[in-house]
Enzyme design. Structure first.
Site, PDB file in Angstrom:
ATOM      1  N   LEU C 228     -19.818  -4.449  54.787  1.00  0.00           N
ATOM      2  CA  LEU C 228     -19.732  -5.868  54.470  1.00  0.00           C
ATOM      3  C   LEU C 228     -19.297  -6.685  55.687  1.00  0.00           C
ATOM      4  CD1 LEU C 228     -19.726  -8.039  52.237  1.00  0.00           C
ATOM      5  CD2 LEU C 228     -17.285  -7.553  51.996  1.00  0.00           C
ATOM      6  N   ASP C 229     -19.989  -7.780  55.942  1.00  0.00           N
ATOM      7  CA  ASP C 229     -19.636  -8.710  57.011  1.00  0.00           C
ATOM      8  C   ASP C 229     -19.630  -8.050  58.377  1.00  0.00           C
ATOM      9  OD1 ASP C 229     -19.272 -10.461  54.923  1.00  0.00           O
ATOM     10  OD2 ASP C 229     -17.095 -10.346  54.948  1.00  0.00           O
TER      11      ASP C 229
END
Lengths: 284, 284, 284, 284
Positions: C228-229
């Site tokens: 994520l991210d």
């Protein structure tokens, strides 16, 4: 509730000793609490103040008290107060053929982020009618074809008369307005100019920017007064460019700057944060 | 003369009704004219105010009047006033090996643009001694070699004791300071961190930035508290980078940002524009 | 005509001596004229090139010549060519409740500025259906209510299967995607994150930004991979904030940055200017 | 060693088919490896290329091969090559009274970050002599008092004749140079102008900026040609201002922009990244 309970007092006039003290004193005596206070005294001695406060009060009594206190306790003269100016402004948007600034305003309006009601869109072309109709807003096609400048402006003024807008927003309206037209909306016409003013006044600023070989382009939102591209500047922003970008590329890139700068300027104006001091916009 | 006649009053404490009114009232009664007033109330109910005013007055009487007025006319408690804090601060600059931030401060100092006097420079290396000596400022080489962290910090503290600086400026001092050291200078140590905090805390931020492939780098000036890179942020700025730039290139580019951000932060602090609210810096 | 006559050759693989010379030589022998050539060799020895050229040619013969020339004249191995990748990409946009990024894409699409066709919009809420319907684009409401994460993602994948999009654009889609989902669209999911990554990964970045007291906020467009991210960053931009702005104010201001950064990143990707080198996006 | 092994080839002339191919082919035949190649063809058909390569070679043979190959294999005419232009340029800096740009250059020079040798500083005032002497560089005070413009420029030219600088850097030299003077250093004089050109040409740009009420100020580094403030722009940058800042405040803030923009422009020029195409600077 809290939001309804937040009030704004605007004050504008020649400077005098004790203005802040006496005005905040009146608020204090009325049991009101200042949340934020911002004031500015121009080098020429003009005083501007924007006060946010909360509490319940009687508008008429408060304004009377403010005026009486200033006239009896200070040397202040010619001060004007505006108490809780209307939250949502009524506007008409004027455009020519480019869609990007208009679309930005329509989307913000549709999602209640504009702090204004778009009463109508007026254009000298009909190419943006489809876009406007998606949002259920009246679109007036007032062509300039076969009309003198004066005739065209009179036709526009007749259309505007239907709506009595508080502000005209020129969202890439590409025709020069005459001083006669502007006089109908003193300090109430906001334009987005597609350059970093005062660089590249007039037509084709991106062409001018390309020719000059600048490394940064920009956009300027300003009030329109009698002199084209010369009114008080409300907001500006810029963007880097390079030698590979032709005038058309710069124009494309510039659109993103133009629409954001216009929106930010309108937000400031519609939230009553902008005062005009001569040819300068004071943002409190 | 005009400059000597400009005064500053700083105010910090729990919010209460009527603070602005009563304070400006005291100034008004003393015949003083408010030039600029800026206040802020934090979401947690703390009140901060910075007032610039002009006129002649008796400091002791003014402060006494301020305190008495607040205690008798309002519910305010625990408000502290600072009247005309010392204009030029005394500082010591701490560095390691990099010259750019130090040089920036030395040049500003030499041309009277720093709003502070650099009493001395302290470094754990001696490589910047030549630069410092050009400006006639004492340079103290306090090596960390062969010392424990505590011994090294004690040696630095002994050096600092000679100068009793109001602020320590860490102009690329690359060693972590212990909480014990920091405790000697509460909210009086200002550091420049070579990243856009809170991105890339800790060592080698440009290496981290390169590894992460960011498109923008930055620098952060902040107060130092017990937690490394965690104190209140005073100023930040950024600069675009691209995939061609290795960590070393970013470090080179970043220097220009670092030195300007540090200078701007110092200007704000030395001009008494920065208040601290918890872990946040309020800039008035 | 001129536009139809402009071609693009993309090249990606391990570096070897003479690559530029031999590739431009093949183009030269085919009577083609290089307008712009941009190449990059990563520190790990990977070669990327994007060539714009003009002239008429036989695609199959050209690619065959390119491959033969490299294999006979150089030590190059494992080079892949892409000749004239499809101009307009097919995309599906995924959203949750926020309208601003979606609206930006819809407006650009409506005025043919997106370099892509929006085949459909998928959302886990139905609140943006009205906006999407204005533009005549299919809207699929795939609620996550009462579904496990896996069930929800399967429902989305079934919807996506109708359209077979080349890219998924997460225009403020606020749910984490599982690695299983991401695996269906390797390097083909583009997300806009509402912070200046890697600062403030995860939820509520504006809340985090407020708490940390930063002076600048930002937005990041990046490819989504398993973490994520954490995927390759395509574009970033920032905006100054101050202590008066609460998390909600920052979120409001941040929207303008988010939508412009996302649009700019998409323009780069859809114009075949972005190569992926490990966790870094190379923009040629 | 690696550094010594990195070479630069610059190429400038009318565009022709196959230029990149043939030039990279010559490099390939000489066993040289292209690290980075950047080329640009202007809309008027002029070709510019900057090639970084590595390997060992015979300069004379390489240049001969380049010229022969172009003349026999292509239609190219009038192409000029520059191979490994001198790394460190010799410069003289000209100033009036302001120190900030000069100090920036002196510090960079002292720490070997300027890519140039400052042979001397020339000023029409003697106030910066103390600063210059700290760095052991000759300072020439050539007053304009009691001299005609021509006499003054002749006196300066006599001083410059001692040093034969490759570039003149006007680091806030506040006098207009005549075309006769400029003719001695064609495209070799670099000036920092304290405005965002072409806004505010001429004297007192910050005063003009204040009067116009702009929200952004800037600085421009450019080559000087016959028309004042009209030469090719190398670099620009900007900074936000507000209504509280008087012309003097803007000038103070602007200094940080000026000195960084000048330094960045010099870095580009001294690294042979800047080509001149008419009135535009091409940065490769």
């Amino acid at each position: 509730m809290a939001e309804l309970d937040k009030h704004i007092l605007l004050m504008d006039g020649p400077d005098a000793k004790g203005l802040i003290h006496h005005v905040t004193g009146v608020l204090f005596r009325h049991g009101l609490n200042v949340i934020h206070n911002d004031e500015y005294v121009s080098p020429t001695g003009r005083f501007f103040m924007r006060t946010e406060f909360e509490g319940a009060f009687d508008s008429k009594a408060l304004l009377q008290d403010l005026n009486e206190t200033l006239s009896t306790q200070t040397d202040a003269q010619g001060i004007t107060f505006r108490l809780n100016p209307k939250r949502r402004k009524n506007i008409v948007v004027m455009v020519t053929k480019e869609h990007h600034c208009l679309a930005e305003l329509l989307i913000r309006y549709a999602f209640d982020e504009l702090d204004a009601d778009i009463l109508a869109v007026v254009s000298n072309y009909n190419s943006l009618q489809g876009l406007v109709s998606k949002f259920g807003i009246p679109f007036h096609y007032v062509s300039h074809e076969g009309k003198s400048r004066e005739e065209h402006e009179e036709a526009i003024l007749r259309t505007l008369a239907i709506y009595e807008p508080e502000y005209l927003v020129l969202a890439k309206y590409m025709r020069v307005l005459t001083p006669e037209f502007v006089r109908h909306y003193p300090n109430r016409i906001i334009n987005i100019h597609h350059s970093f003013l005062p660089a590249f006044v007039g037509a084709n600023p991106y062409r001018q920017a390309y020719e000059r070989g600048v490394k940064i382009i920009g956009a300027t939102a300003h009030f329109v007064n009698n002199d084209l591209d010369e009114g008080p500047i409300i907001a500006q922003d810029v963007k880097e460019v390079n030698h590979r970008q032709l005038a058309g590329d710069m124009a494309m890139e510039g659109r993103d700057v133009e629409k954001i700068v216009l929106s930010q300027a309108l937000k400031l104006v519609f939230n009553d944060r902008v005062f005009i001091a001569g040819n300068r916009a004071i943002v409190l």
